[in-house]
Motif scaffolding. Structure first.
Motif, short mmCIF file in Angstrom:
data_model
loop_
_atom_site.label_atom_id
_atom_site.label_comp_id
_atom_site.label_asym_id
_atom_site.label_seq_id
_atom_site.Cartn_x
_atom_site.Cartn_y
_atom_site.Cartn_z
N GLU A 4 27.89 -1.82 11.70
CA GLU A 4 27.82 -2.08 13.14
C GLU A 4 27.70 -3.85 13.22
N LYS A 5 28.25 -4.53 13.73
CA LYS A 5 28.09 -6.00 13.92
C LYS A 5 27.32 -6.42 15.05
N LEU A 6 27.01 -5.57 16.10
CA LEU A 6 26.44 -6.07 17.35
C LEU A 6 25.47 -4.61 17.50
N ILE A 7 24.29 -5.11 17.84
CA ILE A 7 23.19 -3.94 18.46
C ILE A 7 22.64 -4.54 19.85
N LEU A 8 23.14 -3.65 20.82
CA LEU A 8 22.38 -3.57 22.25
C LEU A 8 21.03 -3.16 22.28
N GLY A 9 20.09 -4.38 22.55
CA GLY A 9 18.77 -4.25 22.61
C GLY A 9 18.35 -3.49 24.13
N THR A 10 17.56 -2.84 24.07
CA THR A 10 17.21 -2.16 25.60
C THR A 10 15.66 -2.45 26.19
N VAL A 11 15.33 -3.45 25.66
CA VAL A 11 13.59 -3.67 26.21
C VAL A 11 13.82 -3.88 27.78
N GLN A 12 14.82 -4.75 28.12
CA GLN A 12 14.84 -4.91 29.72
C GLN A 12 15.38 -3.88 30.26
N PHE A 13 15.64 -2.60 29.85
CA PHE A 13 16.16 -1.48 30.60
C PHE A 13 14.71 -0.87 31.23
N GLY A 14 13.74 -1.17 30.49
CA GLY A 14 12.65 -0.43 30.80
C GLY A 14 11.15 -1.19 31.11
N LEU A 15 11.50 -2.67 31.02
CA LEU A 15 10.52 -3.54 31.42
C LEU A 15 11.02 -4.85 32.15
N PRO A 16 10.33 -5.63 32.84
CA PRO A 16 10.65 -6.81 33.13
C PRO A 16 10.45 -7.84 32.24
N TYR A 17 11.44 -7.83 31.20
CA TYR A 17 11.21 -8.60 29.81
C TYR A 17 12.10 -9.96 29.85
N GLY A 18 11.58 -10.87 29.11
CA GLY A 18 12.32 -12.15 29.13
C GLY A 18 11.68 -13.26 29.65
N ILE A 19 11.75 -14.41 28.82
CA ILE A 19 11.18 -15.61 29.17
C ILE A 19 11.65 -16.12 30.53
N ILE A 34 25.86 -1.51 32.14
CA ILE A 34 26.24 -2.41 31.12
C ILE A 34 26.25 -1.31 29.71
N LEU A 35 25.82 -0.22 29.62
CA LEU A 35 26.06 0.71 28.55
C LEU A 35 27.57 0.93 28.67
N ASP A 47 19.10 -0.33 20.31
CA ASP A 47 17.72 -0.59 19.72
C ASP A 47 16.81 -0.32 20.84
N THR A 48 15.69 0.49 20.57
CA THR A 48 14.76 0.88 21.79
C THR A 48 13.66 1.28 21.11
N ALA A 49 12.56 1.39 21.97
CA ALA A 49 11.28 1.79 21.15
C ALA A 49 10.25 2.63 22.46
N GLY A 50 9.50 3.40 22.08
CA GLY A 50 8.68 3.97 23.29
C GLY A 50 7.76 2.84 23.95
N ALA A 51 7.56 1.67 23.19
CA ALA A 51 6.94 0.47 23.91
C ALA A 51 7.78 -0.03 24.81
N ILE A 74 18.74 3.42 17.41
CA ILE A 74 17.35 2.99 16.59
C ILE A 74 16.22 3.06 17.59
N THR A 75 15.10 3.77 17.08
CA THR A 75 13.93 3.65 18.13
C THR A 75 12.89 3.66 17.03
N LYS A 76 11.85 2.63 17.50
CA LYS A 76 10.67 2.45 16.72
C LYS A 76 9.56 3.37 17.09
N LEU A 77 8.56 3.80 16.09
CA LEU A 77 7.73 4.68 16.53
C LEU A 77 6.19 3.97 16.04
N ASP A 78 5.29 4.10 17.01
CA ASP A 78 3.94 3.82 16.85
C ASP A 78 3.12 4.68 16.29
#
Length: 80
Positions: A4-19, A34-35, A47-51, A74-78
């Motif tokens: 894979e050359k490009l991974i789509l991050g999903t943090v803004q799908f679940g939070l009001p994220y970004g400077i 978007i998807l 790329d996602t995470a429970g956080a 890809i998901t990250k676990l705490d």
């Protein structure tokens, strides 16, 4: 084997994220658009995470609705 050359991050799908985020969390409809666009252009790794707030839930709703579209996730676990 494909790399894979490009991974789509999903943090803004679940939070009001970004400077520079002026609009807050994306709507579910916007996430689905978007998807779909990502998939149509060959991006199949997410790329996602429970956080990431509601991101995993929204992805699950998308996958239920668009069963024919196959993404790797890809998901990250705490574990603390």
């Amino acid at each position: 084997m494909s790399i894979e050359k490009l991974i789509l991050g999903t943090v803004q799908f679940g939070l009001p994220y970004g400077i520079n985020n002026q609009t807050g969390q994306l709507s579910k409809e916007s996430v689905f658009k978007i998807l779909n666009l990502a998939y149509e252009n060959g991006i199949t790794l997410l790329d996602t995470a429970g956080a990431y707030g509601q991101a995993e839930k929204i992805l699950g709703e998308y996958f239920s609705l668009y069963k024919a579209k196959s993404f790797k996730v890809i998901t990250k676990l705490d574990l603390s």
